[in-house]
Design a protein around this motif. Structure first.
Motif, mmCIF file in Angstrom:
data_model
loop_
_atom_site.group_PDB
_atom_site.id
_atom_site.type_symbol
_atom_site.label_atom_id
_atom_site.label_comp_id
_atom_site.label_asym_id
_atom_site.label_seq_id
_atom_site.Cartn_x
_atom_site.Cartn_y
_atom_site.Cartn_z
ATOM 1 N N UNK A 141 -1.572 3.831 0.980
ATOM 2 C CA UNK A 141 -1.376 4.777 2.125
ATOM 3 C C UNK A 141 -0.770 3.848 3.214
ATOM 4 N N UNK A 142 -1.632 2.584 3.359
ATOM 5 C CA UNK A 142 -0.872 1.691 4.610
ATOM 6 C C UNK A 142 -1.803 0.582 4.518
ATOM 7 N N UNK A 143 -1.238 -0.700 5.073
ATOM 8 C CA UNK A 143 -1.948 -1.858 5.065
ATOM 9 C C UNK A 143 -1.446 -2.618 6.250
ATOM 10 N N UNK A 165 -5.878 -3.061 2.934
ATOM 11 C CA UNK A 165 -4.899 -2.057 2.432
ATOM 12 C C UNK A 165 -5.996 -0.848 2.229
ATOM 13 N N UNK A 166 -5.305 0.374 2.498
ATOM 14 C CA UNK A 166 -6.117 1.747 2.233
ATOM 15 C C UNK A 166 -5.277 2.188 1.185
ATOM 16 N N UNK A 167 -6.156 2.671 0.206
ATOM 17 C CA UNK A 167 -6.088 3.051 -1.220
ATOM 18 C C UNK A 167 -6.615 4.392 -1.125
ATOM 19 N N UNK A 168 -5.583 5.583 -1.441
ATOM 20 C CA UNK A 168 -5.938 7.118 -1.554
ATOM 21 C C UNK A 168 -6.718 7.418 -2.842
ATOM 22 N N UNK A 169 -7.578 7.622 -3.003
ATOM 23 C CA UNK A 169 -8.410 8.042 -4.224
ATOM 24 C C UNK A 169 -8.021 9.476 -4.706
ATOM 25 N N UNK A 170 -7.622 9.429 -6.014
ATOM 26 C CA UNK A 170 -7.019 10.512 -6.674
ATOM 27 C C UNK A 170 -7.768 10.813 -8.130
ATOM 28 N N UNK A 196 2.358 -3.345 3.754
ATOM 29 C CA UNK A 196 2.973 -1.648 3.853
ATOM 30 C C UNK A 196 2.770 -0.752 5.087
ATOM 31 N N UNK A 197 3.557 -1.053 6.042
ATOM 32 C CA UNK A 197 3.564 -0.280 7.186
ATOM 33 C C UNK A 197 4.723 0.861 7.306
ATOM 34 N N UNK A 198 4.207 2.111 7.278
ATOM 35 C CA UNK A 198 5.342 3.086 7.302
ATOM 36 C C UNK A 198 6.341 2.939 8.650
ATOM 37 N N UNK A 199 7.249 3.078 8.418
ATOM 38 C CA UNK A 199 8.384 2.778 9.596
ATOM 39 C C UNK A 199 8.083 3.851 10.714
ATOM 40 N N UNK A 200 8.123 3.403 11.997
ATOM 41 C CA UNK A 200 8.050 4.434 12.982
ATOM 42 C C UNK A 200 9.583 4.839 13.617
ATOM 43 N N UNK A 201 9.794 6.127 13.460
ATOM 44 C CA UNK A 201 11.068 6.457 13.812
ATOM 45 C C UNK A 201 11.534 6.310 15.441
ATOM 46 N N UNK A 202 10.336 5.903 16.169
ATOM 47 C CA UNK A 202 10.851 6.005 17.602
ATOM 48 C C UNK A 202 11.041 4.605 17.915
ATOM 49 N N UNK A 203 10.983 3.761 17.033
ATOM 50 C CA UNK A 203 11.464 2.146 17.239
ATOM 51 C C UNK A 203 12.810 2.080 16.472
ATOM 52 N N UNK A 204 13.630 0.928 17.090
ATOM 53 C CA UNK A 204 14.983 0.603 16.399
ATOM 54 C C UNK A 204 14.856 0.111 15.017
ATOM 55 N N UNK A 245 4.811 -1.030 -3.754
ATOM 56 C CA UNK A 245 4.428 -0.920 -2.295
ATOM 57 C C UNK A 245 4.109 -2.166 -1.399
ATOM 58 N N UNK A 246 3.429 -2.976 -2.091
ATOM 59 C CA UNK A 246 2.913 -3.945 -1.534
ATOM 60 C C UNK A 246 3.176 -5.391 -1.724
ATOM 61 N N UNK A 247 4.121 -5.464 -2.856
ATOM 62 C CA UNK A 247 4.640 -6.796 -3.384
ATOM 63 C C UNK A 247 5.673 -7.312 -2.437
#
Length: 370
Positions: free
Chosen positions: A338-340, A365-370, A297-305, A291-293
């Motif tokens: 999650x995101x960075x 970077x945000x890492x979700x604890x599981x 990691x920024x989730x794509x925003x569908x409202x942008x081209x 994910x980070x290599x």
């Protein structure tokens, strides 16, 4: 009547690395400045940290103080007080200034200039001991008693090391120098941190910049092998058996352990002066989270081209003012990213004045604890 208690979802843990350029030309200068509560650069650095509010922060190019004094002053005089109108204090109860090879003279004329007191004659470039060092600040307990440090590991003890050569093919370092020359220009440390869901190993380093120094390529070779140390450490098994830490323990990190590798690695995978493949040793390592290599990691925003999303992604891969990706947070595959992002100016942006304090940007970077 029985009721079911719903436990709140654990929030992600935010990791950050920031080469804040808080090195000084003279020993003790940073300590003096940290005692003044209104130093402009220190205030800007603290303001960025307060805005991003990481749970675990690696602060690089932060001059070392033997008794952790610099970190105490930084916490008490800057982080404890809002540095921006809408800022909030941030408190790190666990802090550790990490010993560094920088500025520790070897006693030999390593660069052949006839002197023994040059910064180039130190185990790591520096005009005084501990210049350009790094420190760790955390909201979670650090298991310093279980830390592994590779500060004293000798460069020659790495199998097939890229030891620098002269134009005639002879070794750049003579036998006496090879007997004492350390691989790490600052330090390589593995510090376990206690999170609510278990232990994560923080793998921290700041390899020497791959400055073009002519035929010997002393700095470029060292940068490559400093990165390789972590690649071998993560491979474990026979490939890591040669590694010995400062307590004499051998081997790498077990495949069962979770980790986050972080720091200014002074290497871009595609451009710049680093030797070919230097950074890809880590980016393509099978234990790395893909994910980070490839970038932030920024989730794509569908409202942008697609074109705008692509430009955003390219911009997010530059962690320095000179346009290279050199600062990294690389979690293990077993961790859920999650995101960075990068705290950097994107005009028009009211945050832009905050990042004039360094030629690097804070990476998180945000890492979700599981």
């Amino acid at each position: 009547m029985f009721t079911t208690q719903v436990m709140p979802k654990a929030r992600p843990v935010r990791f950050a690395t920031f080469n804040a350029s808080l090195f000084r030309p003279n020993a003790g200068q940073l300590t003096s400045e940290l005692q003044v509560c209104e130093h402009p650069q220190l205030s800007q650095v603290a303001g960025i940290i307060q805005r991003v509010n990481p749970d675990i922060l690696l602060l690089q190019e932060f001059d070392y103080a033997e008794n952790q004094q610099n970190l105490t002053y930084f916490q008490e005089n800057y982080l404890n007080h809002p540095q921006q109108p809408e800022g909030h204090p941030v408190f790190y109860p666990y802090r550790y200034a990490i010993p560094s090879n920088t500025g520790i003279l070897s006693g030999l004329d390593l660069d052949g200039d006839g002197r023994l007191d040059s910064p180039h004659d130190a185990f790591g470039f520096g005009t005084f001991a501990g210049q350009y060092a790094f420190a760790l600040l955390a909201k979670f307990p650090l298991q310093l008693d279980k830390m592994r440090s590779f500060q004293y590991f000798l460069w020659r003890d790495m199998p097939h090391a890229k030891l620098p050569k002269r134009a005639d093919g002879t070794d750049y370092f003579n036998a006496a120098a090879l007997d004492i020359m350390r691989l790490s220009s600052k330090n390589h440390v593995d510090i376990p941190v206690e999170l609510p869901t278990g232990i994560i190993h923080l793998l921290i380093a700041h390899p020497t910049p791959p400055i073009d120094d002519g035929v010997p390529q002393r700095n470029r070779c060292r940068n490559y092998d400093e990165l390789r140390l972590w690649a071998d450490y993560l491979t474990d098994g026979e490939q890591a058996h040669y590694l010995y830490d400062d307590k004499g323990h051998r081997g790498g990190l077990s495949s069962r352990e979770k980790f986050v590798l972080m720091g200014d690695m002074n290497a871009d995978p595609f451009i710049g002066n680093s030797l070919r493949g230097a950074m890809t040793q880590l980016l393509r390592h099978p234990r790395m989270n893909p994910t980070c290599t490839l970038g932030i990691h920024v989730p794509k925003r569908p409202q942008l081209s697609l074109a705008v999303n692509a430009r955003v992604q390219r911009a997010q891969m530059q962690t320095s003012t000179w346009g290279l990706r050199v600062d990294y947070i690389l979690p293990s595959r077993s961790l859920w990213v999650q995101q960075s992002g990068i705290f950097a100016p994107v005009a028009p942006d009211t945050d832009a004045p905050l990042v004039t304090c360094s030629d690097h940007f804070l990476v998180w970077t945000d890492i979700k604890l599981t």
